[in-house]
Structure formats: structure tokens, C-alpha cells
Design an enzyme around this catalytic site. Structure first.
Site, short mmCIF file in Angstrom:
data_model
loop_
_atom_site.label_atom_id
_atom_site.label_comp_id
_atom_site.label_asym_id
_atom_site.label_seq_id
_atom_site.Cartn_x
_atom_site.Cartn_y
_atom_site.Cartn_z
CE LYS A 114 -58.88 33.80 9.27
NZ LYS A 114 -60.18 33.49 8.64
CE LYS A 200 -52.87 34.61 -1.05
NZ LYS A 200 -53.68 33.40 -0.70
CE LYS A 203 -62.22 38.29 0.86
NZ LYS A 203 -63.07 37.52 -0.04
#
Length: 337
Positions: A114, A200, A203
Site C-alpha cells: 500500500k 482476486k 472493489k
């Protein structure tokens, strides 16, 4: 047995969330005996570790609560709350920051992913995110934590922090924290993108066609299945025949998870058929499972009074459970309150 797990309120739930985690939360809730408890929380404190819009976070938190209830989380049998209403999470995180080590946090895969190359520009909250995760479960003396493959490292860190704290500030006969065990359901499905079977379902994917949202209409669900990426070969009769066919494996996995079956059983029924026959069957099954959930969600998501009441009651129960552990931690550290 006390199960604790959380989910970030970063938008609507999708099929991967439901089949990979939420459905198993519901099963654990339903299988609990009178002496066991489930605590499920909306990780809104975690959400502020990244850039966010305050109004959007508030809306997403309430909508996520509605979605969990629609999926089957029963506030009368489980404790459902959001972190921000239980300040003991943040308090315990600060106490545990004295035990956690920089080297441990530097090794966290999620921090590396991240923060990327701009680590100097990342928030301190993102760096200490795993310590808050440890506080989330240690605060309630959790015995089991449902985890996916991508969260195993964080639970291991929580155990390391708990063990070091107990060694440094408690006795073997009276530890402050329980070391939680991972709970990995045997039938937890790993659902991949409808556009790329190697990634995967997420969203955050810019393509809405890559995922089935729990808010999608019946037509949208059917269209997404129809347009899902596949290959020209028919389905094999044996699981080994799906090797190297990521998209085909993904659709078979989704079918099996929705049907409460397994991929081999699906292939035994549909082996030899092309996707022209299989996709309509998958779409029909998908709609039959998700349509009732979507309808419950739509009915509940704008009922602000009910959602506020559910979260407030859950937070009150959580604060009561958290109090004794936090008191023990303060005392063990020699802090005067």
C-alpha cells in the site's frame, strides 16, 4: 470460544466478500453454542489510514452494516458494531505500540504494497495498521480469528505482540492476553475477477464487470456472468483438466460455492459442456442466492434509525467486554488511571 473479525467499510460488498468471508461468519454465528460469542465489526478506524472522504466513510459504514445484516448477521446473536464507537480499540493500540517493534512492522506485506515507493508520504496510521489489528482481537480475548491467506501474517504479528507483552509484563499463570488461533474454513472460496482469473475479485478494480456486487440487479448479474472471460474449450470432467485455465476454474469455483458443493462435483455434472450451457446455469444459481440478500439490503440501507440502533447496541456490548482487558493492560504497564 470467542470469534472476532472485521471488515473495512470501503464500499458495497461483492461476491468475493460474501463467499470468502461473510457467509462463513454467518455459519459460525449459527453454529455457536450458548457459551460462545461472535463479534463482527466495521473497521472504520482502519479506513482513515488512507485518504478518504469523511461523508463517504460515514455512508459506507452504515451501508456495510446493512449489507452484513442482509447477508445473515443477526444482531441478536452476534455483536455487530463499528470501531469508532469503542474507543478501547485505539487505547489498546497505543499501549501495544510500546511492545510492537519497527522491524516487525517493516516486514508487513500490506505495508509494502500500500505504501509502494512513497513510504515517506504514507501515513503513520498505515504503518501501525497491524498494531490496531492486534488490538482489535486481543481486546476481546479472542480465541479464534477468521483469516484469509492475505491476513495470516497480521494474525501472526498479533500473536507475537501478545506473547511479548505477556512475557514482559505478566506472569505465566496470569497472562494479560489470549493468543488467538486462526480459523480457516475448509470451504472458504477464493473468488477471482471475472475479467482476469489470476487476480482476486476486488472493489478497487476499475472495471465493474470484474465483480458481482451484492447491490447488482438481476439483469446486471446475468450480464456479468454472460460476459465473464472464458476460453473456447468445453469444461472437463476432472478437476485436473482445469489446470492452466484460470477463468474456467473461477466460474466452476463460484458455482460450487453457491451450490454448497465442490468443483469436482460440478464438473461431474457439466463436464463436456461449453460455456454457452454452463453460464446460464451459473447465472440462474447466482440470482437465486443473491437476489434475496439484495432485496433485504435495499430495504434496510436507508433505515438510518434501525442501523444506528444496531451499531449503538453492539458498541455498548463491545465496550463492556473490552473494559476488563484494557484495565489489565494499564495495570500491567504500571500506568496510574
Amino acid at each position: 470460544m470467542r470469534v472476532v473479525s472485521g471488515i473495512q467499510p470501503t464500499g458495497n460488498l461483492h461476491l468475493g466478500n460474501y463467499l470468502g468471508a461473510i457467509r462463513n461468519w454467518v455459519r459460525m454465528q449459527d453454529e455457536m453454542d450458548a457459551d460462545s460469542e461472535c463479534l463482527f465489526f466495521l473497521a472504520d478506524l482502519h479506513a482513515i489510514s488512507m485518504s478518504h472522504e469523511p461523508a463517504e466513510l460515514r455512508r459506507a459504514t452504515l451501508e456495510m452494516a446493512a449489507a452484513l445484516v442482509a447477508c445473515g448477521i443477526d444482531p441478536d446473536r452476534s455483536i455487530l458494531f463499528n470501531q469508532a464507537q469503542v474507543p478501547q480499540h485505539a487505547e489498546l493500540q497505543w499501549l501495544l505500540n510500546g511492545t510492537a517493534r519497527m522491524g516487525w512492522l517493516n516486514r508487513m506485506t500490506q505495508w509494502k504494497d500500500k505504501a509502494g515507493k512513497n513510504r515517506e508520504g504514507a501515513s503513520a496510521a498505515l504503518f501501525t495498521y497491524p498494531v490496531l489489528q492486534a488490538a482489535d482481537v486481543l481486546l476481546y480475548q479472542a480465541t479464534h480469528v477468521p483469516v484469509g491467506e492475505d491476513q495470516k501474517q497480521h494474525l501472526e504479528l498479533a500473536r507475537d505482540i501478545a506473547q511479548k507483552f505477556n512475557n514482559d509484563f505478566a506472569t505465566e499463570d496470569a497472562p494479560v492476553f489470549t493468543l488467538p488461533d486462526p480459523y480457516i474454513p475448509e470451504d472458504a472460496a477464493r473468488i477471482m475477477s471475472l475479467r482476469d482469473g489470476t487476480k482476486k475479485m476486488s472493489k478497487s478494480d476499475p472495471s465493474d464487470m470484474s465483480r458481482i456486487n451484492l447491490t447488482d440487479t438481476t439483469d446486471e448479474m446475468a450480464q456479468k456472468v454472460k460476459k465473464a472471460k472464458t476460453d473456447p474449450e468445453p469444461l472437463p470432467s476432472e478437476l485436473a483438466g482445469l489446470e492452466g485455465r484460470a477463468e474456467a476454474l473461477n466460474l466452476v469455483t463460484i458455482f460450487a460455492a453457491l451450490a454448497g458443493s465442490n468443483p469436482q462435483a460440478v464438473l461431474a455434472e457439466y463436464g463436456g459442456q461449453g460455456f454457452g450451457q454452463f453460464k446460464p446455469a451459473l447465472a440462474e444459481l447466482l440470482v437465486s442466492v443473491l437476489e434475496p440478500i439484495r432485496d433485504r439490503f435495499v430495504a434496510l440501507k436507508d433505515d438510518r434509525e434501525s442501523l444506528d440502533a444496531i451499531l449503538a447496541r453492539g458498541a455498548s456490548q463491545a465496550r463492556e467486554l473490552a473494559g476488563p482487558t484494557l484495565d489489565q493492560a494499564y495495570t500491567a504497564l504500571g500506568l496510574v488511571r
